[in-house]
Design a protein around this motif. Structure first.
Motif, short mmCIF file in Angstrom:
data_model
loop_
_atom_site.label_atom_id
_atom_site.label_comp_id
_atom_site.label_asym_id
_atom_site.label_seq_id
_atom_site.Cartn_x
_atom_site.Cartn_y
_atom_site.Cartn_z
N ALA A 182 17.75 30.23 20.10
CA ALA A 182 18.96 29.47 20.43
C ALA A 182 19.50 29.98 21.76
CB ALA A 182 20.00 29.64 19.33
N TYR A 183 19.66 29.08 22.72
CA TYR A 183 20.13 29.41 24.06
C TYR A 183 21.45 28.68 24.34
CZ TYR A 183 15.40 31.15 25.10
OH TYR A 183 14.21 31.83 25.10
N HIS A 184 22.32 29.33 25.10
CA HIS A 184 23.58 28.72 25.50
C HIS A 184 23.61 28.58 27.02
CE1 HIS A 184 27.74 27.49 25.06
NE2 HIS A 184 28.05 28.28 26.07
N PHE A 185 24.02 27.39 27.50
CA PHE A 185 24.06 27.11 28.93
C PHE A 185 25.46 26.61 29.33
CE2 PHE A 185 19.70 26.47 27.55
CZ PHE A 185 18.98 27.19 28.50
N GLU A 186 25.87 27.01 30.52
CA GLU A 186 27.13 26.54 31.11
C GLU A 186 26.88 26.18 32.57
OE1 GLU A 186 30.19 29.44 30.73
OE2 GLU A 186 30.20 29.44 28.53
N TRP A 187 27.55 25.15 33.04
CA TRP A 187 27.43 24.79 34.46
C TRP A 187 28.76 24.21 34.95
CZ3 TRP A 187 25.49 22.33 30.35
CH2 TRP A 187 25.64 20.96 30.23
N HIS A 188 29.01 24.48 36.22
CA HIS A 188 30.25 24.06 36.89
C HIS A 188 29.89 23.33 38.17
CE1 HIS A 188 32.44 26.82 34.18
NE2 HIS A 188 31.42 27.63 34.39
N VAL A 189 30.61 22.25 38.42
CA VAL A 189 30.35 21.42 39.60
C VAL A 189 31.62 21.32 40.43
CG1 VAL A 189 29.57 19.18 40.46
CG2 VAL A 189 28.64 20.10 38.32
N GLY A 190 31.54 21.76 41.69
CA GLY A 190 32.69 21.69 42.59
C GLY A 190 32.82 20.31 43.21
N ALA A 191 34.00 19.69 43.05
CA ALA A 191 34.25 18.34 43.59
C ALA A 191 35.14 18.46 44.82
CB ALA A 191 34.89 17.47 42.53
N ARG B 19 27.83 13.72 44.78
CA ARG B 19 27.63 14.75 45.79
C ARG B 19 28.26 16.06 45.29
NH1 ARG B 19 32.28 15.28 49.21
NH2 ARG B 19 30.96 16.07 50.89
N VAL B 20 27.80 17.16 45.84
CA VAL B 20 28.39 18.46 45.50
C VAL B 20 28.62 19.24 46.78
CG1 VAL B 20 27.41 18.65 43.18
CG2 VAL B 20 26.09 19.46 45.15
N TYR B 21 29.63 20.09 46.69
CA TYR B 21 29.96 20.97 47.81
C TYR B 21 30.20 22.37 47.25
CZ TYR B 21 32.87 23.44 51.18
OH TYR B 21 33.38 24.39 52.02
N ASP B 22 29.77 23.36 48.04
CA ASP B 22 30.02 24.74 47.62
C ASP B 22 30.09 25.64 48.84
OD1 ASP B 22 30.56 26.75 45.86
OD2 ASP B 22 28.53 26.97 45.08
N ASN B 23 30.64 26.83 48.62
CA ASN B 23 30.68 27.85 49.67
C ASN B 23 30.53 29.21 49.00
OD1 ASN B 23 33.24 28.43 48.54
ND2 ASN B 23 34.27 27.06 50.00
N ARG B 24 30.88 30.26 49.70
CA ARG B 24 30.66 31.61 49.17
C ARG B 24 31.51 31.91 47.92
NH1 ARG B 24 34.73 35.09 50.88
NH2 ARG B 24 36.14 34.25 52.45
N ASN B 25 32.46 31.03 47.61
CA ASN B 25 33.28 31.22 46.41
C ASN B 25 32.59 30.73 45.14
OD1 ASN B 25 35.52 32.36 47.79
ND2 ASN B 25 36.13 30.30 48.46
N HIS B 26 31.46 30.08 45.29
CA HIS B 26 30.62 29.67 44.17
C HIS B 26 31.37 28.78 43.16
CE1 HIS B 26 27.91 32.46 45.94
NE2 HIS B 26 28.55 33.54 45.52
N HIS B 27 31.84 27.63 43.64
CA HIS B 27 32.46 26.66 42.74
C HIS B 27 31.40 25.98 41.87
CE1 HIS B 27 36.20 27.12 44.98
NE2 HIS B 27 35.50 26.98 46.09
N ASN B 28 30.17 25.94 42.35
CA ASN B 28 29.06 25.41 41.57
C ASN B 28 28.25 26.58 41.02
OD1 ASN B 28 28.70 22.22 42.37
ND2 ASN B 28 29.58 23.42 44.04
N SER B 29 27.96 26.55 39.74
CA SER B 29 27.18 27.63 39.15
C SER B 29 26.42 27.12 37.92
CB SER B 29 28.07 28.82 38.76
OG SER B 29 28.99 28.42 37.76
#
Length: 226
Positions: free
Chosen positions: A142-151, A207-217
């Motif tokens: 059993a695996y758990h996944f999470e993801w975040h997308v910066g808008a 579309r996605v945008y990110d920078n060194r703050n890692h809004h997408n992960s």
């Protein structure tokens, strides 16, 4: 030692014979003393022979015991290595982001596009491939996944990513931010077989945008093997 004793006995016999020839007129007690000495020597030689056989038997026993102990230790090492490999296979966790520094932009796209996260914060078990963006399950469980997308502010295009298991679309994180910045998130727990793949794809016309703050992960971990 046995050969030395036998040689010495032969020398004594020769000396005794010579002495008896030269001293035939001497007292009869002298040959008797020689024979008694020879008898004692024979007894000593027999004792040494028995002792040597006992020592050889003991040496053989010790050698066999040492071989058995070496085989036992080797078996224990093999079992420990096997357990270590099994334990390492059950330790799985990763957490990644698109970039280490600078900015990242992708989309809008006309079709589903795999998101590749090249900044690897954690990759215990080496299940995630930073060149393909794909996680491959090393063990059944059993695996758990999470993801975040910066808008980033864009009233025409949303920011959305869907989680794919092999070729099946599972859950999506979706957000449309007209101005400024927002984040969409989602998570899921999946039963994976060995070799199953999990990855994210950018949704249609998003579309996605990110920078060194890692809004997408993108993160995942093994909850427990099965």
């Amino acid at each position: 030692m046995m050969k030395v004793a036998e040689s010495f006995l032969l020398l004594l016999l020769l000396a005794a014979s010579s002495f008896m020839v030269k001293s035939s007129t001497a007292s009869e007690s002298h040959p008797r003393d020689v024979y008694e000495a020879l008898g004692e020597m024979k007894g000593e030689i027999r004792h040494l022979h028995v002792e040597n056989k006992e020592q050889a038997s003991e040496l053989h026993r010790l050698k066999k015991q040492q071989q058995e102990q070496a085989a036992k230790v080797q078996k224990q090492h093999a079992e420990m290595n096997k357990l270590k490999e099994q334990q390492q296979g059950r330790q799985v966790a990763f957490s990644v982001a698109p970039v280490t520094k600078g900015e990242f932009r992708q989309g809008p796209v006309n079709g589903l596009t795999t998101l590749i996260f090249k900044h690897v914060q954690t990759n215990i078990g080496n299940g995630y491939n930073k060149h393909t963006g794909v996680f491959t399950a090393p063990v059944r469980g059993a695996y758990h996944f999470e993801w975040h997308v910066g808008a980033h502010g864009d009233n025409r295009h949303p920011s959305a990513a869907v989680l794919i298991k092999n070729s099946e679309q599972i859950f999506m994180a979706w957000e449309r931010q007209a101005a400024h910045f927002g984040t969409a998130s989602s998570s899921v727990t999946l039963l994976l077989e060995v070799g199953d793949t999990v990855f994210l794809r950018l949704w249609y016309f998003s579309r996605v945008y990110d920078n060194r703050n890692h809004h997408n992960s993108f993160s995942g971990l093994l909850l427990f093997p099965m």
